[in-house]
Design a protein around this motif. Structure first.
Motif, PDB file in Angstrom:
ATOM      1  N   HIS A   1     -21.024 -81.464  34.304  1.00  0.00           N
ATOM      2  CA  HIS A   1     -21.899 -80.274  34.175  1.00  0.00           C
ATOM      3  C   HIS A   1     -21.879 -79.558  35.676  1.00  0.00           C
ATOM      4  O   HIS A   1     -21.955 -80.128  36.619  1.00  0.00           O
ATOM      5  N   GLY A   2     -22.112 -77.931  35.734  1.00  0.00           N
ATOM      6  CA  GLY A   2     -22.480 -77.458  36.780  1.00  0.00           C
ATOM      7  C   GLY A   2     -24.101 -77.657  37.246  1.00  0.00           C
ATOM      8  O   GLY A   2     -24.734 -77.350  36.448  1.00  0.00           O
ATOM      9  N   TRP A   3     -24.125 -77.785  38.319  1.00  0.00           N
ATOM     10  CA  TRP A   3     -25.416 -78.146  39.063  1.00  0.00           C
ATOM     11  C   TRP A   3     -25.426 -77.645  40.595  1.00  0.00           C
ATOM     12  O   TRP A   3     -24.418 -77.757  41.124  1.00  0.00           O
ATOM     13  N   VAL A  47     -37.370 -74.397  46.872  1.00  0.00           N
ATOM     14  CA  VAL A  47     -36.411 -75.267  46.378  1.00  0.00           C
ATOM     15  C   VAL A  47     -36.026 -74.325  45.090  1.00  0.00           C
ATOM     16  O   VAL A  47     -36.869 -73.469  44.678  1.00  0.00           O
ATOM     17  N   ALA A  48     -34.832 -74.235  44.847  1.00  0.00           N
ATOM     18  CA  ALA A  48     -34.023 -73.515  43.730  1.00  0.00           C
ATOM     19  C   ALA A  48     -32.948 -74.273  43.335  1.00  0.00           C
ATOM     20  O   ALA A  48     -32.397 -74.854  44.142  1.00  0.00           O
ATOM     21  N   GLY A  49     -32.819 -74.265  42.087  1.00  0.00           N
ATOM     22  CA  GLY A  49     -31.531 -74.944  41.410  1.00  0.00           C
ATOM     23  C   GLY A  49     -31.156 -74.451  40.263  1.00  0.00           C
ATOM     24  O   GLY A  49     -31.677 -73.651  39.636  1.00  0.00           O
ATOM     25  N   TYR A  50     -29.804 -75.038  39.833  1.00  0.00           N
ATOM     26  CA  TYR A  50     -29.353 -74.448  38.477  1.00  0.00           C
ATOM     27  C   TYR A  50     -28.730 -75.629  37.960  1.00  0.00           C
ATOM     28  O   TYR A  50     -28.261 -76.735  38.383  1.00  0.00           O
ATOM     29  N   HIS A  51     -28.898 -75.822  36.562  1.00  0.00           N
ATOM     30  CA  HIS A  51     -28.139 -76.893  35.583  1.00  0.00           C
ATOM     31  C   HIS A  51     -27.900 -76.558  34.323  1.00  0.00           C
ATOM     32  O   HIS A  51     -28.260 -75.493  34.030  1.00  0.00           O
ATOM     33  N   HIS A  82     -20.870 -71.602  30.414  1.00  0.00           N
ATOM     34  CA  HIS A  82     -21.227 -70.341  31.218  1.00  0.00           C
ATOM     35  C   HIS A  82     -22.758 -69.888  31.461  1.00  0.00           C
ATOM     36  O   HIS A  82     -23.132 -69.028  31.614  1.00  0.00           O
ATOM     37  N   ARG A  83     -23.778 -70.792  30.669  1.00  0.00           N
ATOM     38  CA  ARG A  83     -25.122 -70.579  30.738  1.00  0.00           C
ATOM     39  C   ARG A  83     -25.920 -71.870  31.581  1.00  0.00           C
ATOM     40  O   ARG A  83     -25.582 -72.752  31.304  1.00  0.00           O
ATOM     41  N   TYR A  84     -26.823 -71.376  32.139  1.00  0.00           N
ATOM     42  CA  TYR A  84     -27.543 -72.154  33.110  1.00  0.00           C
ATOM     43  C   TYR A  84     -29.012 -72.090  32.795  1.00  0.00           C
ATOM     44  O   TYR A  84     -29.633 -71.082  32.667  1.00  0.00           O
ATOM     45  N   ASP A  85     -29.671 -73.126  33.135  1.00  0.00           N
ATOM     46  CA  ASP A  85     -31.345 -73.093  33.317  1.00  0.00           C
ATOM     47  C   ASP A  85     -31.667 -73.396  34.923  1.00  0.00           C
ATOM     48  O   ASP A  85     -30.716 -73.982  35.522  1.00  0.00           O
ATOM     49  N   LEU A  86     -32.574 -72.748  35.406  1.00  0.00           N
ATOM     50  CA  LEU A  86     -32.902 -72.527  36.588  1.00  0.00           C
ATOM     51  C   LEU A  86     -34.424 -73.141  36.945  1.00  0.00           C
ATOM     52  O   LEU A  86     -35.078 -73.277  36.079  1.00  0.00           O
TER      53      LEU A  86
END
Length: 318
Positions: free
Chosen positions: A45-47, A61-65, A74-78
């Motif tokens: 997965h993309g993260w 701090v910030a992130g996506y996964h 192509h959909r992410y949680d932040l």
């Protein structure tokens, strides 16, 4: 001066502390945060996790996964949080700018983040950056030592009279249950398919289930409970505990379609409360979508107290 770069190996604890401060009902340690992202990488997965630093150290701090239970390529949680003493200095904006650029480079279609509706800053911050609010969720809390099970004895008797038996993962392992992982995986995918959520549910792969549920360091085998009737597994509930808090978090309580409305979910919840008491937990927390009326009603009857709603904010990339 604030800089934003990918997280360094020694910064996971600081990042987790800031996230926990912003979301105290979902505490985590640095090692737990790192474990979650390691799982994302193992699943392909993309993260990313980015941190903002000033002269004093990590201040945001910030992130996506990607969500394996509602997966879309192509959909992410932040996640995005700023330390209290660094707020109002543009740290959140700098983190979002870096996050936004990363997501565009990944050809993201959309991204979601949860924010409490009563938060003094987050709703406005997100709205100004193009997010719109959608589904609402309630985090509800039960104070375990105060719970009185006596009013539910008759319900438990009725459920047992229908042949329903509740056993823990500890019990099932001790009994040498054949294909235990496979049966648990199948049950999880069955009972979660109708749970209201912001994005359509997708089946959990066996690898994701093994890593994120059975392999989760905070899983409590004595509080992973399975309801069985006529040799079939018909429901489950599961509790987790972070090393950052003595409180317990509910993973998923669900019942197969033929057995809904017959008290099985309540019986599972009651068994989980007993397990929590045995474990010495002061609190159980659970979250539900605002349109999950049956489970909200069960939690309300049991004495769970709702916090103000959290809103799922979504941004779509054109």
């Amino acid at each position: 001066m604030t800089t934003v770069t990918p997280i360094a190996g020694h910064e996971w604890d600081a990042a987790a502390a800031i996230l926990t401060g912003a979301n105290p009902h979902e505490p985590l340690t640095g090692e737990e945060y790192r474990h979650q992202m390691r799982d994302q990488q193992d699943w392909g997965h993309g993260w990313a996790v980015l941190v903002a630093r000033d002269a004093a150290g990590v201040v945001g701090v910030a992130g996506y996964h990607q969500n394996p239970g509602a997966f879309h390529p192509h959909r992410y949680d932040l996640d995005l949080a700023v330390a209290p003493d660094a707020q109002g200095r543009g740290v959140g904006g700098a983190l979002w700018q870096a996050l936004h650029a990363d997501l565009r480079a990944r050809h993201a279609e959309s991204a979601r983040i949860l924010a409490r509706e009563d938060h003094p800053v987050a709703p406005g911050f997100l709205t100004r950056r193009g997010f719109t609010g959608s589904k609402r969720y309630f985090m509800s809390t039960l104070h375990v030592p105060d719970f009185d099970p006596a009013p539910y004895a008759a319900l438990e008797d009725r459920v047992q009279a229908r042949g329903v038996r509740i056993r823990s993962l500890t019990d099932l392992r001790a009994a040498g249950t054949p294909d235990l992982g496979g049966r648990l995986h199948a049950l999880m995918n069955d009972v979660r398919q109708d749970v209201p959520r912001a994005e359509p549910a997708t089946p959990l792969t066996r690898q994701v289930f093994e890593d994120a549920i059975l392999g989760e360091p905070g899983l409590l085998p004595d509080a992973y409970l399975i309801a069985e009737a006529d040799g079939q597994w018909i429901g489950q509930t599961v509790l987790f505990r972070s090393d950052a808090s003595p409180d317990l978090l509910t993973g998923l309580t669900g019942v197969t379609r033929p057995w809904r409305g017959q008290g099985v979910a309540t019986a599972l919840k009651l068994a989980a409360i007993r397990a929590a008491r045995t474990l010495g937990a002061p609190t159980i927390r659970t979250d539900n979508a605002s349109d999950n009326a049956p489970m909200l009603a069960i939690n309300d009857r049991l004495g769970f107290v709702r916090d103000p709603a959290s809103v799922s904010y979504v941004i779509r990339f054109g």
